[in-house]
Design an enzyme around this catalytic site. Sequence first.
Site, PDB file in Angstrom:
ATOM      1  N   TYR A  40      41.854  36.168  33.447  1.00  0.00           N
ATOM      2  CA  TYR A  40      40.663  35.826  34.221  1.00  0.00           C
ATOM      3  C   TYR A  40      41.030  35.798  35.697  1.00  0.00           C
ATOM      4  CZ  TYR A  40      36.549  33.225  35.787  1.00  0.00           C
ATOM      5  OH  TYR A  40      35.397  32.825  36.433  1.00  0.00           O
TER       6      TYR A  40
ATOM      7  N   ASP B  94      48.075  37.067  40.383  1.00  0.00           N
ATOM      8  CA  ASP B  94      47.021  36.063  40.498  1.00  0.00           C
ATOM      9  C   ASP B  94      47.669  34.721  40.174  1.00  0.00           C
ATOM     10  OD1 ASP B  94      44.992  34.279  40.220  1.00  0.00           O
ATOM     11  OD2 ASP B  94      43.704  35.563  38.986  1.00  0.00           O
TER      12      ASP B  94
ATOM     13  N   LYS C 261      42.761  26.591  43.131  1.00  0.00           N
ATOM     14  CA  LYS C 261      43.109  25.365  42.396  1.00  0.00           C
ATOM     15  C   LYS C 261      44.019  24.413  43.193  1.00  0.00           C
ATOM     16  CE  LYS C 261      41.452  27.199  38.140  1.00  0.00           C
ATOM     17  NZ  LYS C 261      41.454  28.565  37.676  1.00  0.00           N
TER      18      LYS C 261
END
Length: 429
Positions: free
Chosen positions: A143, A238, A266
């Site tokens: 994702y 990522d 995050k």
Amino acid sequence: MYTRSKELFERAQKSIPGGVNSPVRAFRSVGGTPVFMKSAKGAYLYDVDGNRYIDYIASWGPMILGHAWDPVVKAIQEYAGYSTSFGAPTELEIGMAELIKSMVPNVDLVRMVSSGTEACMSAIRLARGYTGRNKIIKFEGHYHGHADPFLVKAGSGVATFNIQTVPGVTPGVAQDTLTAAYNDPEGVRQLVATHPGQIAAIIVEPVAGNMGCILPSAGFLEGLRSLCDREGIVFIFDEVMTGFRLAPGGAQERLGIRADLVTYGKVIGGGMPVGAFGGRKEIMEHIAPLGSVYQAGTLSGNPIAMIAGFTMLNELKNNPSVYKELEAKTIYLRDGLDKVFRAWGQPYRINQLGSMISVHFSDHPVVDFTSASGANNQRFKGFFHSMLKRGVYLPPSAFESWFLNNALSTTDLDATIAAAGESLREVGE
Ligand SMILES: *Cc1c(COP(=O)(O)O)cnc(C)c1O
């Protein structure tokens, strides 16, 4: 026990799609009513009905030092008084960029954005602009946020809700996203061979966290690195999940592999909406205003977000023992869970690296999306709710990693392991 949450969920559905602002929160794959939170401190979440939970999602990562960590709270309070946004540069942004560069390998220049999605979509655009090529390769079950090019065989909520093709993503966009299985270097080599000179970037979650936690197999990332070098492909890590979580320098440092571009989110914002992408100067110089690959943001580098992120990263840089403690706690949890799962006697697999861990109700090793999907979701559902009832808040999907925070005590971990033992007896065979 969940009276007020139920009332709020009813009310929320009348004005918010599905009652939530991000799909996995709705508990659809585990059933039942999502728990509405009121406050959190350290390792604990408190819901609107007064229930307390030991937290294993840490806001999906950012709360690595525990909730409402005093220095971040104080910094936000102080800086809010200077205005919450200027739309003009601040010294804080330089401090943040310098701090990131000092922690992370291979980043000469870094641009701040407001989410992991933005970071990844900008990195892809940059890779395309830099190489003059159109196609990208991503991995099944990975994702990278909800931008169009990534919603092909995606993980996280897309996998949780088993959405095969996302309506609204045009075939034109989808055809430029090629997918391979994680941990299958041969599959990637074949894709590259059948699209010579067309691949701008390979984007990967170095340690996958959006189909549960899945580790890279030996040599996999190294193989991609040399393939990218050979073929002039931009290799993008990522690190929205792994960045500042697996080590101060993220997966690049922990696994000893260099990427050309790296994306963050995050942890980087200390709980505020922040993302970033950075990398080698030669590539990053193509971003506007230096180059013509356009990328912008009204609230990018927002002062409150910057001071929150800076305060947290600074602590992680100056106190790297946090990572040792987190890992020791996670291994303690893993070993404790291993005991109670073994006593239960049904098939399971536990994957763990650093402070990322996930349990799969699976009789085979979980190494990619296919093996992750083969796990028994019915059992996960039962386990999730039994744990919730016992005051342990796990991600409400088998396709999500658990994230530990450093406020967790041995007592909390023991309570979690005991709850798991009881929950498994409740789940039954
Ligand atoms: C969460 C996540 C994203 C998206 O970040 P948002 O801030 O939710 O947009 C991208 N990549 C990975 C690996 C993630 O875990």
